[in-house]
Design a protein around this motif. Structure first.
Motif, PDB file in Angstrom:
ATOM      1  N   MET A   7      54.512  10.224  62.563  1.00 38.07           N
ATOM      2  CA  MET A   7      53.775   9.382  61.624  1.00 38.07           C
ATOM      3  C   MET A   7      53.741   7.932  62.078  1.00 38.07           C
ATOM      4  O   MET A   7      54.777   7.303  62.295  1.00 38.07           O
ATOM      5  CB  MET A   7      54.424   9.484  60.237  1.00 38.07           C
ATOM      6  CG  MET A   7      53.601   8.865  59.135  1.00 38.07           C
ATOM      7  SD  MET A   7      52.003   9.704  58.857  1.00 38.07           S
ATOM      8  CE  MET A   7      52.550  11.225  58.088  1.00 38.07           C
ATOM      9  N   ALA A   8      52.529   7.389  62.211  1.00 37.98           N
ATOM     10  CA  ALA A   8      52.339   6.009  62.657  1.00 37.98           C
ATOM     11  C   ALA A   8      52.918   5.025  61.639  1.00 37.98           C
ATOM     12  O   ALA A   8      52.951   5.313  60.439  1.00 37.98           O
ATOM     13  CB  ALA A   8      50.852   5.734  62.859  1.00 37.98           C
ATOM     14  N   PRO A   9      53.359   3.848  62.101  1.00 37.42           N
ATOM     15  CA  PRO A   9      53.965   2.866  61.187  1.00 37.42           C
ATOM     16  C   PRO A   9      53.060   2.407  60.047  1.00 37.42           C
ATOM     17  O   PRO A   9      53.569   1.927  59.029  1.00 37.42           O
ATOM     18  CB  PRO A   9      54.288   1.694  62.122  1.00 37.42           C
ATOM     19  CG  PRO A   9      54.479   2.311  63.465  1.00 37.42           C
ATOM     20  CD  PRO A   9      53.479   3.430  63.510  1.00 37.42           C
ATOM     21  N   ALA A  10      51.746   2.567  60.175  1.00 33.71           N
ATOM     22  CA  ALA A  10      50.819   2.086  59.142  1.00 33.71           C
ATOM     23  C   ALA A  10      50.660   3.057  57.975  1.00 33.71           C
ATOM     24  O   ALA A  10      49.796   2.864  57.121  1.00 33.71           O
ATOM     25  CB  ALA A  10      49.451   1.800  59.766  1.00 33.71           C
ATOM     26  N   PHE A  11      51.511   4.092  57.878  1.00 34.88           N
ATOM     27  CA  PHE A  11      51.280   5.163  56.903  1.00 34.88           C
ATOM     28  C   PHE A  11      51.612   4.798  55.461  1.00 34.88           C
ATOM     29  O   PHE A  11      51.182   5.473  54.521  1.00 34.88           O
ATOM     30  CB  PHE A  11      52.055   6.420  57.307  1.00 34.88           C
ATOM     31  CG  PHE A  11      53.531   6.395  56.989  1.00 34.88           C
ATOM     32  CD1 PHE A  11      54.056   7.219  56.001  1.00 34.88           C
ATOM     33  CD2 PHE A  11      54.404   5.571  57.684  1.00 34.88           C
ATOM     34  CE1 PHE A  11      55.419   7.220  55.715  1.00 34.88           C
ATOM     35  CE2 PHE A  11      55.760   5.570  57.422  1.00 34.88           C
ATOM     36  CZ  PHE A  11      56.271   6.390  56.426  1.00 34.88           C
ATOM     37  N   ILE A  12      52.325   3.706  55.249  1.00 35.97           N
ATOM     38  CA  ILE A  12      52.783   3.350  53.910  1.00 35.97           C
ATOM     39  C   ILE A  12      51.597   3.126  52.971  1.00 35.97           C
ATOM     40  O   ILE A  12      50.711   2.331  53.239  1.00 35.97           O
ATOM     41  CB  ILE A  12      53.659   2.077  53.953  1.00 35.97           C
ATOM     42  CG1 ILE A  12      54.855   2.297  54.864  1.00 35.97           C
ATOM     43  CG2 ILE A  12      54.122   1.675  52.573  1.00 35.97           C
ATOM     44  CD1 ILE A  12      55.744   3.446  54.466  1.00 35.97           C
ATOM     45  N   GLY A  13      51.575   3.869  51.865  1.00 34.90           N
ATOM     46  CA  GLY A  13      50.545   3.717  50.847  1.00 34.90           C
ATOM     47  C   GLY A  13      49.235   4.408  51.119  1.00 34.90           C
ATOM     48  O   GLY A  13      48.332   4.392  50.276  1.00 34.90           O
TER      49      GLY A  13
ATOM     50  N   ALA B 159      52.732  -2.150  62.747  1.00 33.28           N
ATOM     51  CA  ALA B 159      51.505  -1.707  62.105  1.00 33.28           C
ATOM     52  C   ALA B 159      50.495  -2.826  61.870  1.00 33.28           C
ATOM     53  O   ALA B 159      49.338  -2.549  61.574  1.00 33.28           O
ATOM     54  CB  ALA B 159      51.825  -1.042  60.763  1.00 33.28           C
ATOM     55  N   ARG B 160      50.917  -4.092  61.995  1.00 34.27           N
ATOM     56  CA  ARG B 160      49.969  -5.175  61.705  1.00 34.27           C
ATOM     57  C   ARG B 160      50.034  -6.268  62.762  1.00 34.27           C
ATOM     58  O   ARG B 160      51.003  -6.401  63.501  1.00 34.27           O
ATOM     59  CB  ARG B 160      50.183  -5.734  60.309  1.00 34.27           C
ATOM     60  CG  ARG B 160      51.608  -6.131  59.933  1.00 34.27           C
ATOM     61  CD  ARG B 160      51.917  -7.531  60.304  1.00 34.27           C
ATOM     62  NE  ARG B 160      53.101  -8.056  59.624  1.00 34.27           N
ATOM     63  CZ  ARG B 160      53.771  -9.107  60.033  1.00 34.27           C
ATOM     64  NH1 ARG B 160      53.432  -9.721  61.153  1.00 34.27           N
ATOM     65  NH2 ARG B 160      54.808  -9.541  59.365  1.00 34.27           N
ATOM     66  N   THR B 161      48.969  -7.052  62.823  1.00 37.53           N
ATOM     67  CA  THR B 161      48.877  -8.133  63.804  1.00 37.53           C
ATOM     68  C   THR B 161      50.082  -9.065  63.693  1.00 37.53           C
ATOM     69  O   THR B 161      50.486  -9.448  62.597  1.00 37.53           O
ATOM     70  CB  THR B 161      47.591  -8.955  63.571  1.00 37.53           C
ATOM     71  OG1 THR B 161      46.473  -8.109  63.777  1.00 37.53           O
ATOM     72  CG2 THR B 161      47.521 -10.127  64.527  1.00 37.53           C
ATOM     73  N   GLY B 162      50.650  -9.407  64.835  1.00 37.17           N
ATOM     74  CA  GLY B 162      51.809 -10.297  64.874  1.00 37.17           C
ATOM     75  C   GLY B 162      53.135  -9.585  64.737  1.00 37.17           C
ATOM     76  O   GLY B 162      54.191 -10.185  64.967  1.00 37.17           O
ATOM     77  N   GLY B 163      53.094  -8.309  64.370  1.00 33.45           N
ATOM     78  CA  GLY B 163      54.332  -7.560  64.151  1.00 33.45           C
ATOM     79  C   GLY B 163      55.131  -7.327  65.415  1.00 33.45           C
ATOM     80  O   GLY B 163      56.357  -7.445  65.420  1.00 33.45           O
TER      81      GLY B 163
ATOM     82  N   ALA C  17      46.009 -11.915  68.959  1.00 34.86           N
ATOM     83  CA  ALA C  17      44.577 -11.736  68.715  1.00 34.86           C
ATOM     84  C   ALA C  17      44.345 -10.360  68.123  1.00 34.86           C
ATOM     85  O   ALA C  17      45.036  -9.401  68.469  1.00 34.86           O
ATOM     86  CB  ALA C  17      43.786 -11.891  70.011  1.00 34.86           C
ATOM     87  N   ASN C  18      43.376 -10.266  67.199  1.00 37.25           N
ATOM     88  CA  ASN C  18      42.982  -8.955  66.688  1.00 37.25           C
ATOM     89  C   ASN C  18      41.471  -8.885  66.604  1.00 37.25           C
ATOM     90  O   ASN C  18      40.792  -9.884  66.364  1.00 37.25           O
ATOM     91  CB  ASN C  18      43.642  -8.660  65.343  1.00 37.25           C
ATOM     92  CG  ASN C  18      43.242  -9.631  64.252  1.00 37.25           C
ATOM     93  OD1 ASN C  18      42.624  -9.240  63.267  1.00 37.25           O
ATOM     94  ND2 ASN C  18      43.585 -10.902  64.400  1.00 37.25           N
TER      95      ASN C  18
ATOM     96  N   GLY D 205      43.287  -7.092  61.840  1.00 40.00           N
ATOM     97  CA  GLY D 205      44.529  -6.937  61.090  1.00 40.00           C
ATOM     98  C   GLY D 205      45.550  -6.045  61.759  1.00 40.00           C
ATOM     99  O   GLY D 205      46.660  -5.868  61.261  1.00 40.00           O
ATOM    100  N   GLY D 206      45.178  -5.455  62.901  1.00 41.94           N
ATOM    101  CA  GLY D 206      46.082  -4.524  63.571  1.00 41.94           C
ATOM    102  C   GLY D 206      45.828  -3.098  63.104  1.00 41.94           C
ATOM    103  O   GLY D 206      44.753  -2.765  62.592  1.00 41.94           O
ATOM    104  N   CYS D 207      46.818  -2.227  63.244  1.00 37.97           N
ATOM    105  CA  CYS D 207      46.651  -0.803  62.921  1.00 37.97           C
ATOM    106  C   CYS D 207      46.326  -0.578  61.448  1.00 37.97           C
ATOM    107  O   CYS D 207      45.660   0.399  61.099  1.00 37.97           O
ATOM    108  CB  CYS D 207      47.901  -0.017  63.309  1.00 37.97           C
ATOM    109  SG  CYS D 207      48.281  -0.080  65.073  1.00 37.97           S
TER     110      CYS D 207
END
Length: 406
Positions: free
Chosen positions: A120-126, A286-290, A313-314, A343-345
């Motif tokens: 599961m990718a880190p962006a899965f929350i919610g 999961a997000r830009t700058g992370g 950069a995104n 915004g990233g992933c």
């Protein structure tokens, strides 16, 4: 005439229940059915019907020249396509869609001779509703046939530690800088294709997805791995020659959401199965700058005098501008992060919830982590040792499972 989405749901249910597939289909529907049943025989972007394309909006949107138009018909070069989905978004005829692998995933799950793990990718929350907590998602995945769920953020932790150590060693050289974000295949492809003069500043690390798949297959012999995330480009990455084999199938959040609906998953009555695998650092991927934030905190643990000065950069156009600025010496940072999605992933083309909501939930999930950096995460330390690395030198020099050719 049924829509493609209706056909997709119909085929999924038929495969799940072992009932006959739809019959008496039109030529267009037969093509769509063949795409669903045999996704590996088709390119990452599927053309659902013939079209009279005159404006070339889909071709103009492709950064990698993977699309061409001849006599009004779109054709694809699979070798050039990264799965960035820009052509799908630009198609005014709404005639392009992405490769769907949910039928393939269901067939893997029905084969009881091999365990199947959800990565599961880190962006899965919610992404699957307010009641779908990480532990309930793990339970739901087991109910539909998975042997377990692994948070890829834990492998982002491992790669954070690797990148931090490499950054510390690289900064001993004059005028040194480091490119990062091995997690974004479009960023990597962009550097390799159009900015090869600075590719030597890119650590030869695999993405967290590939690292997770390789390690899972090493520790669980014979298992199958299905990556789940918001990104189409991951479908292309999984098939790259030097990475092929780590991942057996890639699903998007949208595809998994459809599978949950097919299996009538009800998260409100699901049991919690809490497992803490990832630190705050890996969850932030999961997000830009992370990535920059994660590596900077890890470097501080190594040497407080070693400064990480990130520039992020995104979006594809912003990534290209940043790389051009680096090439021309018009930047001031020493650590450069790029993600192809806004915004990233969390802004991936096949997310379920809006990007800003996804970012807020990822940040909150990162704050809840029991551990801040990978060096504090006992699960990560145990994994590294189980892979046979007991010193920093071994980890940096001999970790073939975490590296690739550039």
């Amino acid at each position: 005439m049924i829509t493609f989405n209706e056909l997709h749901r119909h085929v999924l249910k038929a495969k799940k229940d072992n009932t006959p597939l739809p019959k008496n289909l039109s030529r267009k529907e037969q093509h769509q059915l063949d795409c669903l049943l045999h996704p590996d025989d088709h390119p990452l972007v599927w053309k659902m019907d013939t079209c009279d394309c005159k404006d070339g909006s889909c071709v103009a949107a492709c950064t990698f020249s993977a699309l061409t138009i001849q006599d009004g018909q779109v054709s694809f070069d699979p070798e050039k396509c990264t799965g960035c989905a820009k052509c799908i978004e630009a198609c005014k005829n709404e005639n392009l869609t992405f490769s769907h692998d949910s039928v393939k995933a269901l067939e893997l799950l029905k084969d009881e001779s091999h365990p199947v793990y959800a990565l599961m990718a880190p962006a899965f929350i919610g992404q699957f509703g307010e009641t779908a907590t990480p532990s309930k998602i793990r339970t739901a995945l087991k109910q539909i046939g998975f042997s377990g769920m692994i948070e890829v953020a834990a492998f982002a932790d491992i790669l954070t530690l690797k990148e931090a150590l490499e950054f510390y060693h690289n900064m001993q050289k004059p005028d040194a800088f480091q490119l990062t974000s091995c997690c974004c295949p479009v960023w990597i492809k962009l550097i390799r294709k159009d900015f090869s003069k600075i590719v030597e500043h890119l650590p030869a690390s695999v993405s967290p997805m590939i690292a997770c798949g390789r390690v899972a297959k090493q520790l669980h012999k014979g298992c199958r791995t299905i990556f789940i995330g918001p990104c189409l480009a991951k479908k292309a990455e999984a098939k790259e020659p030097d990475l092929k084999g780590a991942i057996d199938c890639v699903l998007t959040f949208e595809e998994l959401d459809t599978m949950f609906a097919t299996f009538q998953v009800d998260f409100s009555h699901m049991k919690e199965e809490v497992k803490e695998h990832s630190a705050s650092a890996g969850r932030l991927y999961a997000r830009t700058g992370g990535v920059s934030q994660a590596v900077r905190e890890c470097v501080r643990n190594i040497d407080t005098d070693c400064q990480v000065d990130p520039v992020c950069a995104n979006g594809v156009s912003n990534c290209k501008k940043l790389l051009q600025d680096i090439l021309e010496g018009n930047t001031t940072g020493n650590f450069f992060e790029g993600m192809a999605c806004d915004g990233g992933c969390v802004g991936g083309p096949k997310r379920v919830i809006p990007m800003e909501q996804g970012k807020a939930l990822v940040d909150a999930y990162a704050k809840k982590a029991l551990y801040r950096t990978p060096a504090e995460n006992p699960y990560v330390i145990d994994l590294i040792q189980r892979l046979g690395f007991f010193t920093i030198e071994e980890f940096l020099k001999n970790s073939d499972i975490l590296t690739r050719s550039l």
